[in-house]
Design an enzyme around this catalytic site. Structure first.
Site, PDB file in Angstrom:
ATOM      1  N   GLU A 130      -2.947   8.480  -5.770  1.00 23.14           N
ATOM      2  CA  GLU A 130      -3.205   7.773  -7.020  1.00 23.14           C
ATOM      3  C   GLU A 130      -4.408   8.399  -7.738  1.00 23.14           C
ATOM      4  O   GLU A 130      -5.422   8.677  -7.090  1.00 23.14           O
ATOM      5  CB  GLU A 130      -3.473   6.289  -6.744  1.00 23.14           C
ATOM      6  CG  GLU A 130      -2.270   5.569  -6.163  1.00 23.14           C
ATOM      7  CD  GLU A 130      -2.505   4.074  -5.952  1.00 23.14           C
ATOM      8  OE1 GLU A 130      -3.628   3.576  -6.247  1.00 23.14           O
ATOM      9  OE2 GLU A 130      -1.575   3.388  -5.486  1.00 23.14           O
ATOM     10  N   HIS A 137      -0.599   0.627 -10.236  1.00 20.10           N
ATOM     11  CA  HIS A 137      -1.386  -0.155  -9.273  1.00 20.10           C
ATOM     12  C   HIS A 137      -2.159  -1.274  -9.980  1.00 20.10           C
ATOM     13  O   HIS A 137      -3.358  -1.462  -9.771  1.00 20.10           O
ATOM     14  CB  HIS A 137      -2.357   0.755  -8.501  1.00 20.10           C
ATOM     15  CG  HIS A 137      -2.829   0.141  -7.207  1.00 20.10           C
ATOM     16  ND1 HIS A 137      -3.256   0.875  -6.134  1.00 20.10           N
ATOM     17  CD2 HIS A 137      -2.937  -1.164  -6.817  1.00 20.10           C
ATOM     18  CE1 HIS A 137      -3.611   0.081  -5.131  1.00 20.10           C
ATOM     19  NE2 HIS A 137      -3.415  -1.166  -5.527  1.00 20.10           N
ATOM     20  N   ARG A 147       0.847  -1.184   0.000  1.00 19.36           N
ATOM     21  CA  ARG A 147       0.000   0.000   0.000  1.00 19.36           C
ATOM     22  C   ARG A 147       0.885   1.237   0.000  1.00 19.36           C
ATOM     23  O   ARG A 147       1.915   1.295   0.690  1.00 19.36           O
ATOM     24  CB  ARG A 147      -0.933   0.005   1.209  1.00 19.36           C
ATOM     25  CG  ARG A 147      -2.173  -0.884   1.020  1.00 19.36           C
ATOM     26  CD  ARG A 147      -3.051  -0.349  -0.084  1.00 19.36           C
ATOM     27  NE  ARG A 147      -4.232  -1.148  -0.393  1.00 19.36           N
ATOM     28  CZ  ARG A 147      -4.297  -2.048  -1.345  1.00 19.36           C
ATOM     29  NH1 ARG A 147      -3.223  -2.334  -2.076  1.00 19.36           N
ATOM     30  NH2 ARG A 147      -5.429  -2.689  -1.604  1.00 19.36           N
TER      31      ARG A 147
END
Length: 319
Positions: free
Chosen positions: A258, A277, A229
């Site tokens: 993000e 991601h 994360r």
């Protein structure tokens, strides 16, 4: 009638398996162009997540009793609201182990073998070799957060004849690792490692766990890989460590912000590999594994033995 809402993604064969597991329930498979609010309101079980789950299905008096997330990480979900409504939440831990571990090892190889630099040079037709290259074999990898994904990273690392250190909250042994440290010995693992692979979930304890002091204890030749994360890392400290040569490079699939802003310095760093991601993206294999997990959990849920649901999230721990 009791209703299950499955958001888009299942094949016809997988849909049939869900129907077979719950023949007496109404099963709705969402459409890519949108699903009517009515089905969110009626759903007792929802597979997947989108904005409408929070906006519609989590209102007062909701019929919703269980959500099966299609992600291993659930820190972006409204955990407090889910707990307040008394809704069971299961995550997809283990489903993405293969794809995430392959991304982690690909980043290790791309950095150590100079492939990342070569791809950049290819764009400008520059024939240039890095000043130094490394090999995985004989190196040491520290896997921080050694759960299902960590086990798979360790298995792949062993195939390259690497020494494996697993850092686990419990400190319990792990057959895939040469040695296991508990979190109190994290710095010891970082000192020994040539590659550090972070697979931690985001909790109160792990937020910004990787900061300047942590990077300072790593070898200057070491690479940091983050497939866990983004907020487990203090990005400003990582940038400084990369700029000053405190560590050799980084492979990053997750970020504090993000999407990563277009003007962020990380984009231009030659010793960094970035992916958007997608290490745990819904590959064909991941979808197959997720469908099997949901069908298996559905049988448990319908039996009433909800405490036995696989990957049941503990709201206190946030994982």
């Amino acid at each position: 009638m009791r209703t299950i809402l499955c958001l888009p993604g299942f094949t016809e064969e997988q849909q049939a398996a869900v129907r077979l597991a719950a023949p007496e329930l109404s099963i709705v498979f969402g459409q890519k162009d949108g699903t009517e609010d009515y089905y969110y309101q009626e759903a007792e079980v929802i597979f997947g997540w989108d904005a409408k789950v929070k906006e519609v299905a989590l209102q007062e008096g909701t019929k919703l009793r269980w959500v099966q997330s299609w992600s291993s990480g659930i820190d972006s979900l409204p955990l407090e609201l889910l707990e307040k409504r008394g809704i069971l939440l299961t995550d997809a831990s283990g489903v993405h182990a293969r794809s995430v571990s392959e991304t982690a090892v690909a980043m290790m190889m791309g950095l150590s073998r100079g492939i990342a630099a070569a791809v950049r040079n290819q764009q400008t037709r520059v024939w240039e070799s890095p000043k130094s290259l490394a090999e995985l074999n004989g190196g040491t990898v520290a896997i921080v957060g050694a759960g299902e994904i960590g086990r798979e990273v360790a298995r792949l690392a062993r195939a390259f004849d690497m020494r494996v250190i697993a850092v686990r909250r419990s400190g319990r042994s792990m057959s895939e690792a040469d040695i296991v440290y508990d979190v109190a010995r994290l710095d010891d693992a970082l000192r020994e490692a040539d590659y550090v692979v972070n697979i931690l979930p985001l909790t109160n304890e792990t937020e910004h766990l990787f900061h300047a002091e942590r990077f300072a204890v790593m070898k200057s030749s070491a690479y940091f890989i983050n497939v866990g994360r983004g907020a487990t890392v203090r990005t400003a400290d990582l940038l400084e460590a990369l700029n000053k040569g405190v560590i050799a490079g980084a492979g990053l699939d997750v970020f504090e912000q993000e999407p990563l802003p277009a003007d962020h310095p990380l984009w231009a760093m030659p010793n960094v590999i970035l992916t958007p991601h997608n290490a745990g993206g819904m590959t064909v294999r991941n979808t197959e594994r997720l469908a099997k997990l949901f069908v298996s959990n559905l049988a448990i849920y319908l039996s009433g033995e909800t405490a036995n649901l696989r990957n049941l999230v503990d709201y206190k721990k946030k994982y």
